[in-house]
Design a protein around this motif. Sequence first.
Motif, PDB file in Angstrom:
ATOM      1  N   GLN B  33     -13.602  -1.705  11.149  1.00  0.00           N
ATOM      2  CA  GLN B  33     -13.368  -1.384   9.746  1.00  0.00           C
ATOM      3  C   GLN B  33     -12.814  -2.603   9.011  1.00  0.00           C
ATOM      4  OE1 GLN B  33     -10.620   1.815  10.398  1.00  0.00           O
ATOM      5  NE2 GLN B  33     -12.115   2.732  11.781  1.00  0.00           N
ATOM      6  N   TYR B  35     -10.398  -3.418   5.599  1.00  0.00           N
ATOM      7  CA  TYR B  35      -9.471  -2.883   4.616  1.00  0.00           C
ATOM      8  C   TYR B  35      -9.075  -3.996   3.663  1.00  0.00           C
ATOM      9  CZ  TYR B  35      -8.699   1.072   7.797  1.00  0.00           C
ATOM     10  OH  TYR B  35      -8.857   2.168   8.609  1.00  0.00           O
ATOM     11  N   GLN B  37      -5.724  -4.887   1.092  1.00  0.00           N
ATOM     12  CA  GLN B  37      -4.368  -4.485   0.771  1.00  0.00           C
ATOM     13  C   GLN B  37      -3.824  -5.341  -0.359  1.00  0.00           C
ATOM     14  OE1 GLN B  37      -1.453  -5.076   3.895  1.00  0.00           O
ATOM     15  NE2 GLN B  37      -0.116  -3.464   3.106  1.00  0.00           N
ATOM     16  N   GLY B  40       2.671  -4.618  -1.871  1.00  0.00           N
ATOM     17  CA  GLY B  40       3.457  -3.405  -2.061  1.00  0.00           C
ATOM     18  C   GLY B  40       2.686  -2.115  -1.893  1.00  0.00           C
ATOM     19  N   GLU B  41       1.429  -2.206  -1.464  1.00  0.00           N
ATOM     20  CA  GLU B  41       0.616  -1.008  -1.285  1.00  0.00           C
ATOM     21  C   GLU B  41       0.133  -0.929   0.154  1.00  0.00           C
ATOM     22  OE1 GLU B  41       1.061  -0.025  -5.238  1.00  0.00           O
ATOM     23  OE2 GLU B  41      -0.093   1.156  -3.792  1.00  0.00           O
ATOM     24  N   GLY B  42      -0.377   0.256   0.533  1.00  0.00           N
ATOM     25  CA  GLY B  42      -0.971   0.385   1.841  1.00  0.00           C
ATOM     26  C   GLY B  42      -2.404  -0.125   1.842  1.00  0.00           C
ATOM     27  N   PRO B  43      -2.945  -0.476   3.013  1.00  0.00           N
ATOM     28  CA  PRO B  43      -4.353  -0.906   3.090  1.00  0.00           C
ATOM     29  C   PRO B  43      -5.289   0.214   2.638  1.00  0.00           C
ATOM     30  CG  PRO B  43      -3.171  -1.456   5.106  1.00  0.00           C
ATOM     31  CD  PRO B  43      -2.274  -0.553   4.314  1.00  0.00           C
ATOM     32  N   LEU B  45      -9.286   1.468   2.879  1.00  0.00           N
ATOM     33  CA  LEU B  45     -10.517   1.281   3.630  1.00  0.00           C
ATOM     34  C   LEU B  45     -11.669   0.878   2.709  1.00  0.00           C
ATOM     35  CD1 LEU B  45     -12.032   1.667   6.388  1.00  0.00           C
ATOM     36  CD2 LEU B  45     -12.561   3.977   5.583  1.00  0.00           C
ATOM     37  N   LEU B  86      -5.134  -9.042   0.425  1.00  0.00           N
ATOM     38  CA  LEU B  86      -5.138  -9.309   1.860  1.00  0.00           C
ATOM     39  C   LEU B  86      -6.271  -8.502   2.479  1.00  0.00           C
ATOM     40  CD1 LEU B  86      -3.739 -10.498   4.408  1.00  0.00           C
ATOM     41  CD2 LEU B  86      -2.353  -8.413   4.469  1.00  0.00           C
ATOM     42  N   LEU B  88      -8.194  -7.224   5.780  1.00  0.00           N
ATOM     43  CA  LEU B  88      -7.869  -6.941   7.171  1.00  0.00           C
ATOM     44  C   LEU B  88      -9.047  -6.263   7.861  1.00  0.00           C
ATOM     45  CD1 LEU B  88      -4.424  -5.352   6.306  1.00  0.00           C
ATOM     46  CD2 LEU B  88      -4.650  -7.391   7.734  1.00  0.00           C
ATOM     47  N   ILE B 100      -5.969  -1.137  15.852  1.00  0.00           N
ATOM     48  CA  ILE B 100      -5.307  -2.438  15.764  1.00  0.00           C
ATOM     49  C   ILE B 100      -5.909  -3.255  14.634  1.00  0.00           C
ATOM     50  CG2 ILE B 100      -4.655  -2.472  18.193  1.00  0.00           C
ATOM     51  CD1 ILE B 100      -6.959  -4.480  18.611  1.00  0.00           C
ATOM     52  N   PHE B 101      -5.076  -4.078  14.020  1.00  0.00           N
ATOM     53  CA  PHE B 101      -5.498  -4.873  12.877  1.00  0.00           C
ATOM     54  C   PHE B 101      -5.689  -6.329  13.256  1.00  0.00           C
ATOM     55  CE2 PHE B 101      -5.498  -2.341   9.057  1.00  0.00           C
ATOM     56  CZ  PHE B 101      -4.875  -1.188   9.476  1.00  0.00           C
ATOM     57  N   GLY B 102      -6.578  -6.975  12.523  1.00  0.00           N
ATOM     58  CA  GLY B 102      -6.747  -8.409  12.655  1.00  0.00           C
ATOM     59  C   GLY B 102      -5.589  -9.153  12.031  1.00  0.00           C
TER      60      GLY B 102
END
Lengths: 119, 111
Positions: B33, B35, B37, B40-43, B45, B86, B88, B100-102
């Motif tokens: 996947q 994402y 971001q 101050g916010e969530g990632p 999709l 950002l 990800l 897991i994230f890159g």
Amino acid sequence: DTEVTQTPKHLVMGMTNKKSLKCEQHMGHRAMYWYKQKAKKPPELMFVYSYEKLSINESVPSRFSPECPNSSLLNLHLHALQPEDSALYLCASSQRGRTGFSSMNTEAFFGQGTRLTVV
Amino acid sequence: TQLLEQSPQFLSIQEGENLTVYCNSSSVFSSLQWYRQEPGEGPVLLVTVVTGGEVKKLKRLTFQFGDARKDSSLHITAAQPGDTGLYLCAAPPYNTDKLIFGTGTRLQVFP
């Protein structure tokens, strides 16, 4: 409803305090996650709940205690934190659970996060 | 440990330029996947790729999953300041409940 709601948005706590972060989703997702994100870094996985049971603990210190009261709620209890624990704490949910590991249900929905500052 | 390495780490470009972000691993994943971001916010999709060699387009964004399902790329055409953020990649290791994230790519697009 595709939202994951986290409260509070900001939290400042002393090293001797006890506080809790809360997360709620109403998408029927059976997997819920806690991530910690430091500035300019990617999210790091802390805990995974699958069908309301803790399935993964990524060697997180015991001063962080997760709880999943029901399928919609996820809490993170904080006690005796250190200043280095200051970070953005993110909650997420996905359809993924014990029904299998289908690649089609791993998409995660994230809350806005709680910006935690430990003083 | 299954790692997802992204490159470049930082990218600063002018509006209208094209760019490509890479996500590489030595492990095979059933899906991957991307994402985005904002501070101050969530990632959020963007896309999921599942099949080796798959290409998906989302307006000016083109995502590709490597034939061996170990790597992926994100190409942005004619970048705009609103693309700043950002980026990800993320993947679920086989037979675990993890996601897991890159390492992340921070993109800044200047007007």
